[in-house]
Scaffold this motif. Structure first.
Motif, PDB file in Angstrom:
ATOM      1  N   GLU A 157       0.821  -1.207   0.000  1.00 56.75           N
ATOM      2  CA  GLU A 157       0.000   0.000   0.000  1.00 56.75           C
ATOM      3  C   GLU A 157       0.857   1.260   0.000  1.00 56.75           C
ATOM      4  N   ALA A 158       2.056   1.201   0.592  1.00 55.53           N
ATOM      5  CA  ALA A 158       2.970   2.342   0.512  1.00 55.53           C
ATOM      6  C   ALA A 158       3.448   2.542  -0.935  1.00 55.53           C
ATOM      7  N   ALA A 159       3.739   1.441  -1.625  1.00 51.75           N
ATOM      8  CA  ALA A 159       4.162   1.544  -3.025  1.00 51.75           C
ATOM      9  C   ALA A 159       3.031   2.085  -3.893  1.00 51.75           C
ATOM     10  N   LEU A 160       1.801   1.605  -3.659  1.00 52.82           N
ATOM     11  CA  LEU A 160       0.659   2.101  -4.425  1.00 52.82           C
ATOM     12  C   LEU A 160       0.442   3.591  -4.177  1.00 52.82           C
ATOM     13  N   ALA A 161       0.622   4.032  -2.933  1.00 55.67           N
ATOM     14  CA  ALA A 161       0.442   5.451  -2.616  1.00 55.67           C
ATOM     15  C   ALA A 161       1.497   6.308  -3.303  1.00 55.67           C
ATOM     16  N   THR A 162       2.737   5.810  -3.366  1.00 54.63           N
ATOM     17  CA  THR A 162       3.805   6.562  -4.035  1.00 54.63           C
ATOM     18  C   THR A 162       3.521   6.703  -5.521  1.00 54.63           C
ATOM     19  N   VAL A 163       3.118   5.609  -6.146  1.00 49.72           N
ATOM     20  CA  VAL A 163       2.801   5.652  -7.575  1.00 49.72           C
ATOM     21  C   VAL A 163       1.655   6.613  -7.845  1.00 49.72           C
ATOM     22  N   GLU A 164       0.612   6.526  -7.036  1.00 50.97           N
ATOM     23  CA  GLU A 164      -0.540   7.402  -7.246  1.00 50.97           C
ATOM     24  C   GLU A 164      -0.171   8.871  -7.041  1.00 50.97           C
ATOM     25  N   ARG A 165       0.633   9.150  -6.012  1.00 48.58           N
ATOM     26  CA  ARG A 165       0.997  10.538  -5.731  1.00 48.58           C
ATOM     27  C   ARG A 165       1.834  11.141  -6.860  1.00 48.58           C
ATOM     28  N   LEU A 166       2.823  10.392  -7.326  1.00 50.26           N
ATOM     29  CA  LEU A 166       3.706  10.949  -8.354  1.00 50.26           C
ATOM     30  C   LEU A 166       3.013  11.006  -9.708  1.00 50.26           C
ATOM     31  N   MET A 167       2.168  10.005  -9.998  1.00 45.82           N
ATOM     32  CA  MET A 167       1.460  10.059 -11.275  1.00 45.82           C
ATOM     33  C   MET A 167       0.451  11.194 -11.291  1.00 45.82           C
ATOM     34  N   GLY A 168      -0.025  11.590 -10.111  1.00 42.63           N
ATOM     35  CA  GLY A 168      -0.920  12.727 -10.060  1.00 42.63           C
ATOM     36  C   GLY A 168      -0.232  14.039 -10.386  1.00 42.63           C
ATOM     37  N   ARG A 169       1.097  14.066 -10.251  1.00 44.53           N
ATOM     38  CA  ARG A 169       1.850  15.281 -10.556  1.00 44.53           C
ATOM     39  C   ARG A 169       2.321  15.324 -12.000  1.00 44.53           C
ATOM     40  N   SER A 170       2.722  14.210 -12.537  1.00 46.43           N
ATOM     41  CA  SER A 170       3.178  14.173 -13.929  1.00 46.43           C
ATOM     42  C   SER A 170       3.043  12.748 -14.452  1.00 46.43           C
ATOM     43  N   THR A 171       2.411  12.602 -15.588  1.00 47.56           N
ATOM     44  CA  THR A 171       2.218  11.272 -16.176  1.00 47.56           C
ATOM     45  C   THR A 171       3.185  10.996 -17.321  1.00 47.56           C
ATOM     46  N   LEU A 172       4.080  11.932 -17.596  1.00 50.33           N
ATOM     47  CA  LEU A 172       4.969  11.761 -18.755  1.00 50.33           C
ATOM     48  C   LEU A 172       5.822  10.500 -18.643  1.00 50.33           C
ATOM     49  N   SER A 173       6.445  10.287 -17.482  1.00 49.33           N
ATOM     50  CA  SER A 173       7.316   9.118 -17.332  1.00 49.33           C
ATOM     51  C   SER A 173       6.538   7.824 -17.507  1.00 49.33           C
ATOM     52  N   ARG A 174       5.344   7.764 -16.921  1.00 45.99           N
ATOM     53  CA  ARG A 174       4.563   6.529 -17.049  1.00 45.99           C
ATOM     54  C   ARG A 174       4.075   6.332 -18.472  1.00 45.99           C
ATOM     55  N   ALA A 175       3.670   7.396 -19.126  1.00 49.47           N
ATOM     56  CA  ALA A 175       3.220   7.279 -20.516  1.00 49.47           C
ATOM     57  C   ALA A 175       4.349   6.777 -21.407  1.00 49.47           C
ATOM     58  N   GLN A 176       5.559   7.273 -21.184  1.00 52.24           N
ATOM     59  CA  GLN A 176       6.702   6.810 -21.976  1.00 52.24           C
ATOM     60  C   GLN A 176       6.987   5.337 -21.711  1.00 52.24           C
ATOM     61  N   ALA A 177       6.900   4.922 -20.434  1.00 54.42           N
ATOM     62  CA  ALA A 177       7.170   3.523 -20.102  1.00 54.42           C
ATOM     63  C   ALA A 177       6.133   2.602 -20.739  1.00 54.42           C
ATOM     64  N   GLU A 178       4.860   2.983 -20.712  1.00 52.56           N
ATOM     65  CA  GLU A 178       3.827   2.138 -21.309  1.00 52.56           C
ATOM     66  C   GLU A 178       3.946   2.109 -22.831  1.00 52.56           C
ATOM     67  N   ARG A 179       4.284   3.240 -23.406  1.00 51.16           N
ATOM     68  CA  ARG A 179       4.472   3.270 -24.861  1.00 51.16           C
ATOM     69  C   ARG A 179       5.621   2.352 -25.268  1.00 51.16           C
ATOM     70  N   ASP A 180       6.730   2.395 -24.520  1.00 50.37           N
ATOM     71  CA  ASP A 180       7.877   1.529 -24.841  1.00 50.37           C
ATOM     72  C   ASP A 180       7.527   0.051 -24.661  1.00 50.37           C
ATOM     73  N   SER A 181       6.748  -0.271 -23.594  1.00 53.41           N
ATOM     74  CA  SER A 181       6.427  -1.677 -23.339  1.00 53.41           C
ATOM     75  C   SER A 181       5.527  -2.261 -24.422  1.00 53.41           C
ATOM     76  N   LEU A 182       4.749  -1.417 -25.087  1.00 53.90           N
ATOM     77  CA  LEU A 182       3.838  -1.904 -26.119  1.00 53.90           C
ATOM     78  C   LEU A 182       4.491  -1.970 -27.493  1.00 53.90           C
ATOM     79  N   MET A 183       5.751  -1.567 -27.567  1.00 56.43           N
ATOM     80  CA  MET A 183       6.446  -1.649 -28.865  1.00 56.43           C
ATOM     81  C   MET A 183       6.923  -3.068 -29.144  1.00 56.43           C
ATOM     82  N   MET A 184       7.216  -3.839 -28.110  1.00 58.27           N
ATOM     83  CA  MET A 184       7.688  -5.214 -28.268  1.00 58.27           C
ATOM     84  C   MET A 184       6.779  -6.130 -27.455  1.00 58.27           C
ATOM     85  N   LEU A 185       5.791  -6.726 -28.118  1.00 58.25           N
ATOM     86  CA  LEU A 185       4.820  -7.574 -27.439  1.00 58.25           C
ATOM     87  C   LEU A 185       5.198  -9.047 -27.560  1.00 58.25           C
TER      88      LEU A 185
END
Length: 463
Positions: A157-185
């Protein structure tokens, strides 16, 4: 199972889950085979993993049927939107980025959900089942302690809270990570690609992970009437002329996608060129909703209502206040009442009391839930979990329940589920011949809607 009955079961399960969103079902029930998604060991397992992913990843729209296996799966629509997103000039600090990476590592590894995150989900589900079953406070406390010690409650739950807090401030890093992960399926044995999709609880791979239920057809009718999804006449066709109830076992799977973060679409630090809409809040847009739960059933049986026997002929009885009809030359004589006056006890011999029916217990009172659990005295510590045989999907007879009843999960059943989950996650199940799988049916999906997106903040700095 018959096509059409799946609509009533899907609507009933969604209504029972009491979740936000809406139910959606395919035109016919889908036969499925489950496998450990992160632990596929052969070509058959890999084919099942890919099949599951294609079934549960489609773009959902309120009021429309589910479209499992759609030509434009969720991962392709999501990847296209990620490529087109334009972000505000905002970034995390180096320390915040390190914290985000560490938190994600607690939740996911190269194979999907980490073992600790899987056990967290299992203990969470077990605790909720005990709450629903009305377990006493001491059992709930034991379950909470076990969740903390063995299921990593605080750490996850501490990890989930950290992810939620930081993603609420900026989603750029997560969007880049998801875009990269979907390039090689990954690809299945036939060479077709898919995006890995996990589910919980994993204990559904064992018979103990399923719950017995029985629902009146009238109750299924009511659940279908509350759903906004187009019924296409299939439910009405199956329903016509049928009475009684439907008995079945069910499991509700919660889907997990490492490559898809719904919170990203709720953020206000991105937009799409040209003013295109991802979701307009009314069912329109490129991605208005997505499947988040799968409703599975097995051992489905229709039980017609028993015909009522005709009432036996009874001899005519005189009315208690009847009087004789006067005849010329005769006196009018009142007939004696056939029912004694005053309380019943007054008509009984002295010392004899009228028999009273036994009082109904709370569990047997009309409308009360049927309790099928033993006394809740078992402990929850993982070290005390009993040994269980190799997980099996061998069909078991459905518990005979009254119409409209759901089997209450016992402490012993929860213990077995947790033991199975530990064996599956740690891969310590004893070797043995595989058991035959029963037919599992996906009857519908619980879909979550996305908020209006994009909704860029006018105060941010844009390029």
């Amino acid at each position: 199972m018959d096509s059409g009955v799946h609509i009533g079961l899907a609507a009933w399960l969604h209504h029972r889950a009491d979740r936000k969103g809406f139910p959606a079902w395919p035109g016919a029930p889908l036969a499925m085979r489950l496998a450990r998604l992160e632990g596929a060991e052969n070509a058959e397992d890999m084919a099942r993993v890919a099949e599951f992913s294609r079934v549960v990843n489609f773009v959902a729209r309120p009021g429309e049927p589910a479209r499992p296996g759609d030509a434009d799966p969720l991962w392709e629509v999501h990847a296209d939107l990620l490529r087109r997103m334009e972000f505000a000039r905002r970034a995390w600090t180096e320390a915040e980025n390190t914290a985000f990476v560490a938190a994600r590592g607690t939740l996911y590894d190269g194979g999907g959900m980490t073992p600790l995150y899987r056990l967290y989900q299992e203990y969470r589900a077990a605790h909720q089942d005990l709450l629903d079953a009305g377990a006493p406070p001491e059992i709930l406390r034991e379950a909470m302690v076990a969740w903390e010690l063995e299921g990593g409650k605080s750490e996850i739950e501490a990890a989930l809270a950290t992810v939620e807090r930081l993603m609420g401030r900026s989603t750029l890093s997560r969007a880049q990570a998801e875009r990269d992960s979907l390039m090689m399926l990954p690809v299945d044995p036939s060479g077709a690609d898919y995006a890995m999709t996990g589910f919980s609880p994993i204990s559904v791979l064992d018979a103990s992970g399923w719950v017995a239920a029985s629902a009146d057809i009238a109750d299924l009718d009511g659940a279908v009437a509350r759903a906004p999804t187009d019924r296409t006449g299939a439910w009405s066709a199956w329903r016509q002329g049928k009475t009684g109830s439907v008995s079945f076992r069910f499991a509700i799977l919660l889907l997990d996608r490492d490559w898809f973060s719904p919170a990203l679409y709720a953020a206000d630090d991105w937009t799409l060129p040209g003013g295109d809409a991802v979701a307009d809040g009314a069912g329109g847009g490129a991605l208005p909703a997505y499947p988040q739960r799968v409703y599975l059933v097995r051992d489905v049986a229709h039980r017609p209502a028993a015909a009522k026997p005709p009432a036996p002929d009874r001899p005519a009885r005189p009315h208690p206040l009847a009087v004789a009809i006067p005849v010329a030359g005769q006196r009018i004589v009142k007939l004696a009442a056939t029912r004694p006056r005053g309380p019943l006890s007054a008509a009984l011999p002295k010392g004899v009391s009228p028999a009273r029916p036994p009082a109904l217990s709370a569990a047997a009172a009309p409308g009360a839930p049927l309790t099928l659990r033993p006394a809740m005295t078992s402990q929850f510590a993982a070290a005390r979990l009993p040994a269980v045989p190799r997980p099996t999907l061998t069909a078991e007879p459905v518990v005979a329940l009254r119409p409209g009843m759901v089997e209450l999960v016992s402490t012993l059943t929860v213990q077995r589920r947790l033991a199975v989950a530990h064996q599956l996650v740690t891969r310590t199940a004893p070797a043995g011949p595989p058991a035959p799988d029963p037919t599992l049916w996906a009857v519908g999906f619980g879909c979550e809607t996305l908020p209006k997106a994009p909704d860029p903040h006018p105060g941010y700095g844009w390029a």
